[in-house]
Design a protein around this motif. Structure first.
Motif, mmCIF file in Angstrom:
data_model
loop_
_atom_site.group_PDB
_atom_site.id
_atom_site.type_symbol
_atom_site.label_atom_id
_atom_site.label_comp_id
_atom_site.label_asym_id
_atom_site.label_seq_id
_atom_site.Cartn_x
_atom_site.Cartn_y
_atom_site.Cartn_z
ATOM 1 N N SER A 1 -27.310 -86.192 -27.260
ATOM 2 C CA SER A 1 -27.558 -87.569 -27.614
ATOM 3 C C SER A 1 -28.323 -88.330 -26.464
ATOM 4 C CB SER A 1 -26.153 -88.261 -27.860
ATOM 5 O OG SER A 1 -26.447 -89.688 -28.251
ATOM 6 N N VAL A 2 -28.047 -88.225 -25.196
ATOM 7 C CA VAL A 2 -28.391 -88.951 -24.103
ATOM 8 C C VAL A 2 -30.111 -88.192 -24.041
ATOM 9 C CG1 VAL A 2 -28.945 -89.116 -21.413
ATOM 10 C CG2 VAL A 2 -26.610 -89.167 -22.905
ATOM 11 N N ARG A 3 -30.468 -87.159 -24.210
ATOM 12 C CA ARG A 3 -31.583 -86.510 -24.021
ATOM 13 C C ARG A 3 -32.702 -87.165 -25.260
ATOM 14 N NH1 ARG A 3 -32.461 -82.555 -20.275
ATOM 15 N NH2 ARG A 3 -30.278 -81.707 -19.426
ATOM 16 N N ASP A 4 -31.796 -87.287 -26.352
ATOM 17 C CA ASP A 4 -32.798 -87.774 -27.499
ATOM 18 C C ASP A 4 -33.109 -89.038 -27.374
ATOM 19 O OD1 ASP A 4 -33.926 -87.467 -30.098
ATOM 20 O OD2 ASP A 4 -32.132 -88.776 -30.791
ATOM 21 N N SER A 5 -32.088 -90.202 -26.639
ATOM 22 C CA SER A 5 -32.441 -91.358 -26.525
ATOM 23 C C SER A 5 -33.518 -91.263 -25.482
ATOM 24 C CB SER A 5 -31.382 -91.909 -25.988
ATOM 25 O OG SER A 5 -29.975 -92.380 -26.680
ATOM 26 N N VAL A 6 -33.545 -90.540 -24.279
ATOM 27 C CA VAL A 6 -34.708 -90.566 -23.545
ATOM 28 C C VAL A 6 -36.005 -90.224 -23.972
ATOM 29 C CG1 VAL A 6 -35.592 -89.176 -21.333
ATOM 30 C CG2 VAL A 6 -33.272 -89.836 -21.441
ATOM 31 N N ARG A 7 -36.037 -89.165 -25.236
ATOM 32 C CA ARG A 7 -37.397 -88.888 -25.728
ATOM 33 C C ARG A 7 -37.763 -90.135 -26.327
ATOM 34 N NH1 ARG A 7 -38.377 -88.388 -30.852
ATOM 35 N NH2 ARG A 7 -36.060 -88.605 -31.549
ATOM 36 N N ILE A 8 -36.989 -90.706 -26.961
ATOM 37 C CA ILE A 8 -37.264 -92.204 -27.964
ATOM 38 C C ILE A 8 -37.661 -92.905 -26.811
ATOM 39 C CG2 ILE A 8 -36.823 -93.782 -29.230
ATOM 40 C CD1 ILE A 8 -34.564 -91.938 -30.452
ATOM 41 N N ASN A 9 -37.265 -93.260 -25.590
ATOM 42 C CA ASN A 9 -37.530 -94.368 -24.623
ATOM 43 C C ASN A 9 -38.860 -94.039 -23.979
ATOM 44 O OD1 ASN A 9 -35.312 -96.112 -22.311
ATOM 45 N ND2 ASN A 9 -37.690 -96.389 -22.789
ATOM 46 N N GLU A 10 -38.963 -93.042 -23.576
ATOM 47 C CA GLU A 10 -40.292 -92.446 -22.857
ATOM 48 C C GLU A 10 -41.543 -92.529 -23.765
ATOM 49 O OE1 GLU A 10 -41.740 -88.217 -21.915
ATOM 50 O OE2 GLU A 10 -40.301 -88.875 -20.306
ATOM 51 N N ARG A 11 -41.113 -92.166 -25.032
ATOM 52 C CA ARG A 11 -42.402 -92.337 -26.097
ATOM 53 C C ARG A 11 -42.650 -93.863 -26.252
ATOM 54 N NH1 ARG A 11 -47.230 -91.768 -27.390
ATOM 55 N NH2 ARG A 11 -47.671 -92.182 -29.363
ATOM 56 N N GLY A 12 -41.480 -94.476 -26.299
ATOM 57 C CA GLY A 12 -41.782 -95.946 -26.479
ATOM 58 C C GLY A 12 -42.558 -96.640 -25.276
ATOM 59 N N PHE A 13 -42.204 -96.172 -24.156
ATOM 60 C CA PHE A 13 -42.982 -96.770 -23.017
ATOM 61 C C PHE A 13 -44.816 -96.418 -23.312
ATOM 62 C CE2 PHE A 13 -45.571 -95.723 -19.214
ATOM 63 C CZ PHE A 13 -45.649 -96.856 -18.618
ATOM 64 N N GLU A 14 -44.893 -95.359 -23.754
ATOM 65 C CA GLU A 14 -46.314 -94.813 -23.820
ATOM 66 C C GLU A 14 -47.006 -95.765 -24.820
ATOM 67 O OE1 GLU A 14 -45.551 -90.119 -22.902
ATOM 68 O OE2 GLU A 14 -45.607 -90.816 -24.897
ATOM 69 N N VAL A 15 -46.223 -96.168 -25.810
ATOM 70 C CA VAL A 15 -46.487 -96.679 -27.202
ATOM 71 C C VAL A 15 -46.901 -98.092 -26.648
ATOM 72 C CG1 VAL A 15 -45.905 -98.097 -29.278
ATOM 73 C CG2 VAL A 15 -45.484 -95.522 -28.871
#
Length: 371
Positions: free
Chosen positions: A151-165
């Motif tokens: 779950s942590v890694r999935d949140s990191v994926r979402i957060n990292e892409r959110g920074f890119e957005v």
């Protein structure tokens, strides 16, 4: 009667009961409230996500746990997700107090006594021996299981892409709200719902000031901005990932450039310092050395454990002797501030403690991202 618990929830209850035994507790009351942003502890112990109002998970040292809601919370959440017996009462504290007296519970631990528990419920319980249990509860849940790490890694994926957005939407002259809205659209679409806490630090074209700001329409972005991005994905594990952003031609202040050098040093130091057996104090000293050596002080905490509640114990800071253990997860974000109180640098990472040291879970390079 309580239904059979899932293996993951059984593990969590066992960890918490072990901590209760160390402190001679007869029962633990875990408080959670959507009003204050502390809903994660209830989900951690029951499987239920608070959508509105508040709830308590009651965990006896022996016997079945239950979850207690105020009567008006019967339909403000998906109650079928709770794995525990559910009780609805006009004043949950009165129900818990009556049960405590009937069961002969003597020492009643409370997670959330100072910041989360509703006043009316505290008043109903105050005749009992109440034991604050925030630190102990958080330390008991600090080591993540494989299920949690997924779950942590999935949140990191979402957060990292959110920074890119956010970075893709940024341009000097746009409002903070306009740029943040693009990232928030991504976060909500990926299942974060309301579990986002996203802000900006702004100032001049050469440096950012240390105050955190809500991303409002009237906040016009200049040539340098520090987004602060904190989200929890569908599994409800919070993470923090962000980097500084500047226009291609921005000329950053000398202090900002020196802080960036210290950030590079922190990033490398954390890889070695964040290993099992190291104290939070030692980690703080190791990662903050580059800032201290250059004469900068840190405003916000250097780092903290992070899980289903955004900020958990232990924190990474001066005098905190709690030792790290494998599979702990920490948010690290040195809040570097110049002696003048003006120039600031603040970037976030989510780290995993492994047998070989700290591993940043994001792949973003430690740098200022330029348009």
């Amino acid at each position: 009667m309580e239904t059979a618990l899932s293996p993951e929830l059984t593990r969590r209850h066992a960890n918490v009961r072990a901590a209760m035994a160390e402190h001679d507790l007869d029962v633990l009351v875990v408080s959670g409230s959507e009003y204050s942003g502390f809903e994660g502890a209830v989900t951690y112990m029951s499987g239920f996500q608070i959508v509105h109002r508040y709830a308590y998970v009651v965990v006896p040292a022996e016997g079945d746990a239950s979850i207690v809601f105020p009567t008006e919370a019967r339909y403000v959440g998906e109650h079928g997700t709770a794995e525990l017996e559910q009780v609805f009462h006009a004043c949950p504290g009165e129900h818990i107090a009556d049960r405590a007296r009937a069961a002969g519970w003597r020492r009643v631990g409370v997670y959330g006594l100072d910041y989360v528990m509703a006043v009316r419920d505290y008043r109903a319980l105050e005749s009992l021996e109440l034991v604050p249990f925030d630190v102990e509860f958080d330390v008991a849940r600090a080591v993540k299981s494989d299920v949690e790490l997924e779950s942590v890694r999935d949140s990191v994926r979402i957060n990292e892409r959110g920074f890119e957005v956010f970075f893709g939407a940024y341009a000097p002259g746009k409002s903070a709200a306009e740029v943040m809205a693009a990232a928030e659209e991504w976060f909500v679409a990926e299942g974060c719902g309301r579990l986002t806490m996203n802000m900006v630090l702004t100032g001049t074209d050469a440096f950012a000031r240390p105050e955190f700001k809500i991303a409002r329409r009237e906040e016009v972005l200049g040539e340098f901005v520090l987004p602060s991005l904190e989200v929890a994905g569908p599994g409800m594990h919070w993470v923090e990932v962000s980097r500084a952003i500047a226009s291609r031609d921005a000329r950053l202040s000398r202090d900002t450039e020196l802080m960036l050098e210290a950030y590079d040093e922190y990033f490398e130091a954390a890889k070695d310092a964040m290993r099992p057996g190291a104290s939070c104090h030692d980690v703080h000293r190791a990662v903050s050395a580059g800032f201290a050596d250059r004469g900068y002080h840190l405003g916000h905490v250097t780092g903290h454990s992070i899980g289903m509640t955004m900020i958990e114990f232990p924190k990474v800071g001066e005098g905190v002797e709690t030792e790290l253990a494998e599979n702990m997860v920490f948010s690290m974000h040195p809040h570097a501030i110049a002696e003048s109180g003006e120039d600031c640098l603040y970037m976030q990472d989510t780290w995993l403690v492994t047998a070989d040291g700290g591993i940043p879970l994001s792949t973003l390079p430690m740098q200022v991202f330029r348009t």
